[in-house]
Design an enzyme around this catalytic site. Structure first.
Site, PDB file in Angstrom:
ATOM      1  N   CYS A 127       0.489  -1.504  -0.243  1.00  0.00           N
ATOM      2  CA  CYS A 127       0.434   0.672   0.198  1.00  0.00           C
ATOM      3  C   CYS A 127       1.129   1.167   0.114  1.00  0.00           C
ATOM      4  O   CYS A 127       0.227   2.647  -0.348  1.00  0.00           O
ATOM      5  CB  CYS A 127      -0.875   0.234   0.924  1.00  0.00           C
ATOM      6  SG  CYS A 127      -0.117   0.098   2.793  1.00  0.00           S
ATOM      7  N   CYS A 135      -3.341  -2.542  -0.574  1.00  0.00           N
ATOM      8  CA  CYS A 135      -2.592  -3.623  -0.077  1.00  0.00           C
ATOM      9  C   CYS A 135      -2.560  -4.608  -1.498  1.00  0.00           C
ATOM     10  O   CYS A 135      -1.350  -6.044  -1.309  1.00  0.00           O
ATOM     11  CB  CYS A 135      -2.967  -3.866   1.007  1.00  0.00           C
ATOM     12  SG  CYS A 135      -3.036  -3.056   1.988  1.00  0.00           S
ATOM     13  N   LYS A 200      -5.636  -8.949  11.030  1.00  0.00           N
ATOM     14  CA  LYS A 200      -5.051  -7.553  11.699  1.00  0.00           C
ATOM     15  C   LYS A 200      -6.640  -6.820  11.119  1.00  0.00           C
ATOM     16  O   LYS A 200      -7.368  -6.783   9.982  1.00  0.00           O
ATOM     17  CB  LYS A 200      -4.814  -7.375  10.005  1.00  0.00           C
ATOM     18  CG  LYS A 200      -4.264  -6.016  10.374  1.00  0.00           C
ATOM     19  CD  LYS A 200      -3.493  -5.302   8.822  1.00  0.00           C
ATOM     20  CE  LYS A 200      -3.202  -4.155   8.444  1.00  0.00           C
ATOM     21  NZ  LYS A 200      -2.517  -3.592   8.052  1.00  0.00           N
ATOM     22  N   ARG A 210      -1.449   5.630   8.051  1.00  0.00           N
ATOM     23  CA  ARG A 210      -1.562   6.707   6.891  1.00  0.00           C
ATOM     24  C   ARG A 210      -1.627   7.709   5.693  1.00  0.00           C
ATOM     25  O   ARG A 210      -0.998   8.337   5.065  1.00  0.00           O
ATOM     26  CB  ARG A 210      -2.668   6.219   5.898  1.00  0.00           C
ATOM     27  CG  ARG A 210      -3.576   4.668   6.321  1.00  0.00           C
ATOM     28  CD  ARG A 210      -4.844   4.072   5.991  1.00  0.00           C
ATOM     29  NE  ARG A 210      -5.380   2.614   5.981  1.00  0.00           N
ATOM     30  CZ  ARG A 210      -6.470   2.278   6.240  1.00  0.00           C
ATOM     31  NH1 ARG A 210      -7.402   3.090   6.066  1.00  0.00           N
ATOM     32  NH2 ARG A 210      -6.233   0.971   6.457  1.00  0.00           N
ATOM     33  N   ARG A 222     -10.606  -0.505   3.091  1.00  0.00           N
ATOM     34  CA  ARG A 222      -9.854  -2.092   2.782  1.00  0.00           C
ATOM     35  C   ARG A 222     -11.225  -3.042   3.962  1.00  0.00           C
ATOM     36  O   ARG A 222      -9.905  -3.953   3.647  1.00  0.00           O
ATOM     37  CB  ARG A 222      -8.597  -2.042   4.085  1.00  0.00           C
ATOM     38  CG  ARG A 222      -7.544  -0.622   3.457  1.00  0.00           C
ATOM     39  CD  ARG A 222      -5.974  -1.448   3.855  1.00  0.00           C
ATOM     40  NE  ARG A 222      -5.494  -0.441   4.313  1.00  0.00           N
ATOM     41  CZ  ARG A 222      -4.570   0.478   2.997  1.00  0.00           C
ATOM     42  NH1 ARG A 222      -5.171  -0.142   2.146  1.00  0.00           N
ATOM     43  NH2 ARG A 222      -4.269   1.848   3.870  1.00  0.00           N
ATOM     44  N   GLU A 238      -7.718 -17.094  11.554  1.00  0.00           N
ATOM     45  CA  GLU A 238      -6.419 -16.630  11.130  1.00  0.00           C
ATOM     46  C   GLU A 238      -4.921 -16.776  10.983  1.00  0.00           C
ATOM     47  O   GLU A 238      -4.343 -16.736  10.479  1.00  0.00           O
ATOM     48  CB  GLU A 238      -6.653 -14.784  11.473  1.00  0.00           C
ATOM     49  CG  GLU A 238      -8.421 -14.386  10.654  1.00  0.00           C
ATOM     50  CD  GLU A 238      -7.760 -14.615   8.600  1.00  0.00           C
ATOM     51  OE1 GLU A 238      -6.485 -14.570   8.128  1.00  0.00           O
ATOM     52  OE2 GLU A 238      -8.378 -13.785   8.054  1.00  0.00           O
ATOM     53  N   LYS A 253      -3.977  -6.845  16.073  1.00  0.00           N
ATOM     54  CA  LYS A 253      -3.446  -5.607  15.507  1.00  0.00           C
ATOM     55  C   LYS A 253      -5.283  -4.554  15.672  1.00  0.00           C
ATOM     56  O   LYS A 253      -5.867  -4.757  13.874  1.00  0.00           O
ATOM     57  CB  LYS A 253      -2.388  -5.231  14.166  1.00  0.00           C
ATOM     58  CG  LYS A 253      -2.223  -4.242  13.485  1.00  0.00           C
ATOM     59  CD  LYS A 253      -1.947  -4.085  12.615  1.00  0.00           C
ATOM     60  CE  LYS A 253      -1.519  -2.386  12.188  1.00  0.00           C
ATOM     61  NZ  LYS A 253      -1.025  -2.027  10.728  1.00  0.00           N
ATOM     62  N   SER A 279      -0.584   3.920  14.396  1.00  0.00           N
ATOM     63  CA  SER A 279      -1.142   5.034  15.513  1.00  0.00           C
ATOM     64  C   SER A 279      -2.090   5.648  16.042  1.00  0.00           C
ATOM     65  O   SER A 279      -1.544   6.817  16.601  1.00  0.00           O
ATOM     66  CB  SER A 279      -0.539   5.359  13.678  1.00  0.00           C
ATOM     67  OG  SER A 279      -1.428   4.641  13.018  1.00  0.00           O
TER      68      SER A 279
HETATM   69  C1  PBG Z   1       0.189  -1.288   6.023  1.00  0.00           C
HETATM   70  C2  PBG Z   1       0.401  -1.186   7.174  1.00  0.00           C
HETATM   71  C3  PBG Z   1      -0.435  -0.256   7.776  1.00  0.00           C
HETATM   72  C4  PBG Z   1      -0.428  -0.726   9.345  1.00  0.00           C
HETATM   73  C5  PBG Z   1       0.528  -0.951   8.888  1.00  0.00           C
HETATM   74  N1  PBG Z   1       1.231  -1.989   7.865  1.00  0.00           N
HETATM   75  C6  PBG Z   1      -1.648   0.453   7.559  1.00  0.00           C
HETATM   76  C7  PBG Z   1      -3.368  -0.063   7.103  1.00  0.00           C
HETATM   77  O1  PBG Z   1      -2.935  -1.701   7.206  1.00  0.00           O
HETATM   78  O2  PBG Z   1      -3.507   0.614   6.607  1.00  0.00           O
HETATM   79  C8  PBG Z   1      -0.612   0.614  10.181  1.00  0.00           C
HETATM   80  C9  PBG Z   1      -0.005   0.405  11.800  1.00  0.00           C
HETATM   81  C10 PBG Z   1      -0.596   1.476  12.198  1.00  0.00           C
HETATM   82  O3  PBG Z   1      -1.435   2.959  12.176  1.00  0.00           O
HETATM   83  O4  PBG Z   1      -0.017   2.336  13.060  1.00  0.00           O
HETATM   84  N2  PBG Z   1      -0.957  -2.262   5.114  1.00  0.00           N
END
Ligand code: PBG
Length: 333
Positions: A127, A135, A200, A210, A222, A238, A253, A279
């Site tokens: 991504c 992705c 995830k 992002r 997504r 999963e 996550k 984040s």
């Molecule tokens: C890549 C990815 C993401 C995150 C980790 N790897 C973003 C997403 O899936 O949109 C998020 C990490 C975070 O928010 O700290 N796909």
């Protein structure tokens, strides 16, 4: 001191809370700096250390400025890093992800050469490298699972060649762990472990990332590949699927809104379990602290401990240096 009633019916919980030494002795959750992983954003270019607007205190570094990041991590006692890349250019298929001189590959080589004691973890996803921000490869406006797998495998191999020591696929395509495992084995990296982002979720908590990684999808969301956050049992399925495909470590996550999922996977899956305090979790704490509403250190102490108490074995967190300092100072763990 306490004037407790002398009755056998009362549970004297306060007796073991009377001093820091007593509380330290009966703690049920122990934290260690060994289990913290610190994310870094590496950006193509020179002499860049730009603060990320959505994540105060986090920066995008060009490869030449990376030593500043590593010195900060090591000074706090953090010796595990996960790399995210912002390439110079993007295209439809995300070819920057597997380029020999790609941004993450460059960063990993620098780390291997200058900071060999730091564990190098690489996020595998397209991504950040696709012009559309999804992705995987698009077909008819949809991310095509089977066409994406070889590109992820190629990305993992190129990262391993650059010196990655733990490969972490975050794309949520079906079968990616098997594809990556096969490719790593075939290319001479059968000893390189895979940490799968197994559970995830399609989460609003990724918003600040992002912005940081310039990876927001140009259209849609997504939800057709990341998990629906109404589901917890599915996280076990999963995780078990990823293990059967050859994953060595599984992940849940985000972390804070998914403590029940962490607990469930811990109880039903016998593999090392990583959690990712994403984040948005970092940004919420920062924003509350900057607004003078709550105390950052106290929040990090409590939330980090909660994630381990729920059952995580290790944690990816933007607060890794602070969490490590809190551990060093004996304020947690
Ligand atoms: C890549 C990815 C993401 C995150 C980790 N790897 C973003 C997403 O899936 O949109 C998020 C990490 C975070 O928010 O700290 N796909």
């Amino acid at each position: 001191m306490h004037d407790h009633a002398h009755t056998k019916d009362i549970f004297y919980g306060r007796r073991l809370r009377g001093s820091a030494a007593l509380r330290g002795m009966v703690r049920e959750t122990r934290l260690s700096k060994d289990t913290l992983i610190y994310p870094v954003f590496v950006q193509s270019g020179e002499n860049i250390k730009d603060e990320i607007a959505t994540m105060p205190g986090q920066y995008r570094y060009s490869p030449d400025r990376l030593p500043e990041f590593f010195e900060e991590a090591l000074a706090a006692g953090v010796d595990k890093v996960i790399f995210f890349g912002l390439p110079a250019a993007k295209d439809e298929v995300g070819s920057g992800a597997w380029a020999d001189d790609g941004i993450v590959q460059q960063a990993v080589r620098i780390a291997a050469e200058r900071y060999p004691e730091v564990l190098r973890v690489t996020d595998v996803c397209l991504c950040e490298y696709t012009s559309h921000g999804h992705c995987g490869v698009l077909e008819g406006g949809c991310v095509h699972n089977e066409k994406t797998l070889p590109l992820l495998a190629q990305t993992a191999v190129s990262q391993a060649r650059a010196g990655a020591q733990l490969i972490a696929p975050s794309d949520m395509m079906d079968g990616r762990v098997a594809a990556i495992r096969r490719a790593l084995d075939k290319e001479g990296f059968s000893g390189t472990p895979v940490m799968a982002y197994s559970a995830k979720y399609s989460s609003a908590f990724y918003g600040p990332f992002r912005e940081a990684a310039d990876s927001a999808p140009a259209f849609g969301d997504r939800k057709t590949y990341q998990m629906d956050w109404h589901n917890a049992r599915e996280a076990v399925r999963e995780s078990l699927a990823d293990l059967s495909e050859g994953a060595d470590i599984v992940m849940v996550k985000p972390a804070l809104a998914y403590l029940d999922v962490i607990r469930r996977v811990r109880e039903q899956v016998d593999a090392p379990l990583c959690a990712y305090a994403v984040s948005g979790e970092y940004a919420m704490i920062k924003a509350a602290a900057q607004a003078g509403m709550m105390d950052e250190e106290a929040l990090v102490a409590e939330t980090t401990t909660a994630i381990f108490r729920a059952g995580a074995d290790m944690l990816i967190t933007y607060h890794a240096p602070l969490a490590a300092r809190l551990i060093t100072e004996g304020r947690i763990g």
